[in-house]
Design a protein around this motif. Structure first.
Motif, PDB file in Angstrom:
ATOM      1  N   LYS A  61       4.820  50.117 -94.485  1.00 14.87           N
ATOM      2  CA  LYS A  61       5.623  51.204 -95.054  1.00 14.87           C
ATOM      3  C   LYS A  61       4.720  52.329 -95.532  1.00 14.87           C
ATOM      4  N   GLY A  62       5.072  53.543 -95.154  1.00 14.57           N
ATOM      5  CA  GLY A  62       4.275  54.707 -95.520  1.00 14.57           C
ATOM      6  C   GLY A  62       3.183  55.040 -94.522  1.00 14.57           C
ATOM      7  N   ARG A  63       2.894  54.118 -93.606  1.00 13.10           N
ATOM      8  CA  ARG A  63       1.846  54.357 -92.600  1.00 13.10           C
ATOM      9  C   ARG A  63       2.419  54.428 -91.188  1.00 13.10           C
ATOM     10  N   PHE A  64       3.462  53.641 -90.921  1.00 11.24           N
ATOM     11  CA  PHE A  64       4.062  53.591 -89.590  1.00 11.24           C
ATOM     12  C   PHE A  64       5.421  54.288 -89.614  1.00 11.24           C
ATOM     13  N   THR A  65       5.789  54.867 -88.468  1.00 16.84           N
ATOM     14  CA  THR A  65       7.099  55.492 -88.319  1.00 16.84           C
ATOM     15  C   THR A  65       7.716  55.096 -86.990  1.00 16.84           C
ATOM     16  N   ILE A  66       8.921  54.570 -87.051  1.00 14.65           N
ATOM     17  CA  ILE A  66       9.652  54.222 -85.841  1.00 14.65           C
ATOM     18  C   ILE A  66      10.646  55.340 -85.531  1.00 14.65           C
ATOM     19  N   SER A  67      10.803  55.630 -84.254  1.00 15.47           N
ATOM     20  CA  SER A  67      11.766  56.649 -83.829  1.00 15.47           C
ATOM     21  C   SER A  67      12.252  56.301 -82.426  1.00 15.47           C
ATOM     22  N   ARG A  68      13.292  56.969 -81.996  1.00 20.40           N
ATOM     23  CA  ARG A  68      13.833  56.709 -80.666  1.00 20.40           C
ATOM     24  C   ARG A  68      14.359  57.990 -80.050  1.00 20.40           C
ATOM     25  N   ASP A  69      14.348  58.012 -78.724  1.00 21.65           N
ATOM     26  CA  ASP A  69      14.923  59.097 -77.946  1.00 21.65           C
ATOM     27  C   ASP A  69      15.869  58.447 -76.957  1.00 21.65           C
ATOM     28  N   ASN A  70      17.151  58.471 -77.251  1.00 20.31           N
ATOM     29  CA  ASN A  70      18.116  57.767 -76.399  1.00 20.31           C
ATOM     30  C   ASN A  70      18.234  58.409 -75.025  1.00 20.31           C
ATOM     31  N   ALA A  71      18.016  59.697 -74.933  1.00 17.45           N
ATOM     32  CA  ALA A  71      18.071  60.357 -73.632  1.00 17.45           C
ATOM     33  C   ALA A  71      16.952  59.859 -72.725  1.00 17.45           C
ATOM     34  N   LYS A  72      15.806  59.553 -73.306  1.00 14.92           N
ATOM     35  CA  LYS A  72      14.672  59.043 -72.543  1.00 14.92           C
ATOM     36  C   LYS A  72      14.610  57.525 -72.529  1.00 14.92           C
ATOM     37  N   LYS A  73      15.534  56.883 -73.231  1.00 18.52           N
ATOM     38  CA  LYS A  73      15.555  55.418 -73.317  1.00 18.52           C
ATOM     39  C   LYS A  73      14.205  54.879 -73.785  1.00 18.52           C
ATOM     40  N   THR A  74      13.693  55.480 -74.819  1.00 14.73           N
ATOM     41  CA  THR A  74      12.369  55.122 -75.306  1.00 14.73           C
ATOM     42  C   THR A  74      12.378  55.022 -76.829  1.00 14.73           C
ATOM     43  N   VAL A  75      11.673  54.040 -77.326  1.00 13.17           N
ATOM     44  CA  VAL A  75      11.454  53.903 -78.764  1.00 13.17           C
ATOM     45  C   VAL A  75       9.951  53.994 -79.010  1.00 13.17           C
ATOM     46  N   TYR A  76       9.592  54.584 -80.138  1.00 10.52           N
ATOM     47  CA  TYR A  76       8.197  54.837 -80.455  1.00 10.52           C
ATOM     48  C   TYR A  76       7.814  54.168 -81.771  1.00 10.52           C
ATOM     49  N   LEU A  77       6.523  53.908 -81.899  1.00 13.50           N
ATOM     50  CA  LEU A  77       5.983  53.469 -83.178  1.00 13.50           C
ATOM     51  C   LEU A  77       4.708  54.268 -83.419  1.00 13.50           C
ATOM     52  N   GLN A  78       4.792  55.230 -84.317  1.00 10.87           N
ATOM     53  CA  GLN A  78       3.621  56.010 -84.708  1.00 10.87           C
ATOM     54  C   GLN A  78       2.896  55.251 -85.805  1.00 10.87           C
ATOM     55  N   MET A  79       1.642  54.943 -85.574  1.00  9.09           N
ATOM     56  CA  MET A  79       0.859  54.134 -86.508  1.00  9.09           C
ATOM     57  C   MET A  79      -0.315  54.968 -87.006  1.00  9.09           C
ATOM     58  N   ASN A  80      -0.297  55.250 -88.294  1.00  8.66           N
ATOM     59  CA  ASN A  80      -1.368  56.044 -88.926  1.00  8.66           C
ATOM     60  C   ASN A  80      -2.114  55.193 -89.943  1.00  8.66           C
ATOM     61  N   TYR A  81      -3.321  55.646 -90.292  1.00 18.90           N
ATOM     62  CA  TYR A  81      -4.139  54.952 -91.295  1.00 18.90           C
ATOM     63  C   TYR A  81      -4.258  53.467 -90.968  1.00 18.90           C
ATOM     64  N   LEU A  82      -4.581  53.193 -89.731  1.00 24.43           N
ATOM     65  CA  LEU A  82      -4.646  51.812 -89.275  1.00 24.43           C
ATOM     66  C   LEU A  82      -5.743  51.041 -89.990  1.00 24.43           C
ATOM     67  N   LYS A  83      -5.465  49.754 -90.187  1.00 21.16           N
ATOM     68  CA  LYS A  83      -6.380  48.850 -90.869  1.00 21.16           C
ATOM     69  C   LYS A  83      -6.740  47.701 -89.922  1.00 21.16           C
ATOM     70  N   PRO A  84      -7.870  47.053 -90.149  1.00 17.11           N
ATOM     71  CA  PRO A  84      -8.223  45.901 -89.306  1.00 17.11           C
ATOM     72  C   PRO A  84      -7.133  44.831 -89.296  1.00 17.11           C
ATOM     73  N   GLU A  85      -6.423  44.662 -90.390  1.00 18.00           N
ATOM     74  CA  GLU A  85      -5.370  43.644 -90.439  1.00 18.00           C
ATOM     75  C   GLU A  85      -4.139  44.022 -89.629  1.00 18.00           C
ATOM     76  N   ASP A  86      -4.100  45.228 -89.079  1.00 16.28           N
ATOM     77  CA  ASP A  86      -3.029  45.601 -88.159  1.00 16.28           C
ATOM     78  C   ASP A  86      -3.296  45.112 -86.740  1.00 16.28           C
ATOM     79  N   THR A  87      -4.466  44.557 -86.500  1.00 16.99           N
ATOM     80  CA  THR A  87      -4.810  44.049 -85.175  1.00 16.99           C
ATOM     81  C   THR A  87      -3.859  42.937 -84.766  1.00 16.99           C
ATOM     82  N   ALA A  88      -3.229  43.112 -83.611  1.00 20.04           N
ATOM     83  CA  ALA A  88      -2.241  42.145 -83.117  1.00 20.04           C
ATOM     84  C   ALA A  88      -1.734  42.607 -81.760  1.00 20.04           C
ATOM     85  N   VAL A  89      -0.975  41.742 -81.122  1.00 16.77           N
ATOM     86  CA  VAL A  89      -0.168  42.154 -79.978  1.00 16.77           C
ATOM     87  C   VAL A  89       1.152  42.660 -80.529  1.00 16.77           C
TER      88      VAL A  89
END
Length: 124
Positions: A65-93
């Protein structure tokens, strides 16, 4: 049937940013709630963020919370995840998921379709 394909993962230094995308097929994408989950080695898959069918409601885990932002564009059938201020503990699939109900759900078992995942690695 919905098929989901994630992209945008990679290697980034701590403090950096990445934007993940999830492209969906199928005619009913706009009616689905969408979520992002992640799974680190040896750990269970965990909720990251979710967005309702219209995009009007979003939810985040406390850890992003406060670092990531989820959004979607239904016309493009796409969802996004903007990830800022990444930390080593964010490492994952990171996995994209779709839920036939248009309402947000945090429980991994309540999602109907899953992508193949994209690796995010944050170096210290």
């Amino acid at each position: 049937q919905v098929q989901l394909v994630e992209s945008g993962g990679g290697l980034v230094q701590a403090g950096g940013s990445l934007r993940l995308s999830c492209a969906a097929s199928g005619r009913t994408f706009s009616s689905y709630a969408m979520g992002w989950f992640r799974q680190a080695p040896g750990k269970e898959r965990e909720f990251v963020a979710a967005i309702s069918w219209s995009g009007g409601m979003t939810r985040y885990s406390d850890s992003v919370k406060g670092r990531f932002t989820i959004s979607r564009d239904n016309a493009k059938k796409t969802v996004y995840l903007q990830m800022n201020y990444l930390k080593p503990e964010d490492t994952a699939v990171y996995y994209c998921a779709a839920r036939q109900s248009g309402f947000i759900e945090l429980d991994v078992t309540h999602y109907d379709y899953w992508g193949q995942g994209t690796q995010v690695t944050v170096s210290s």
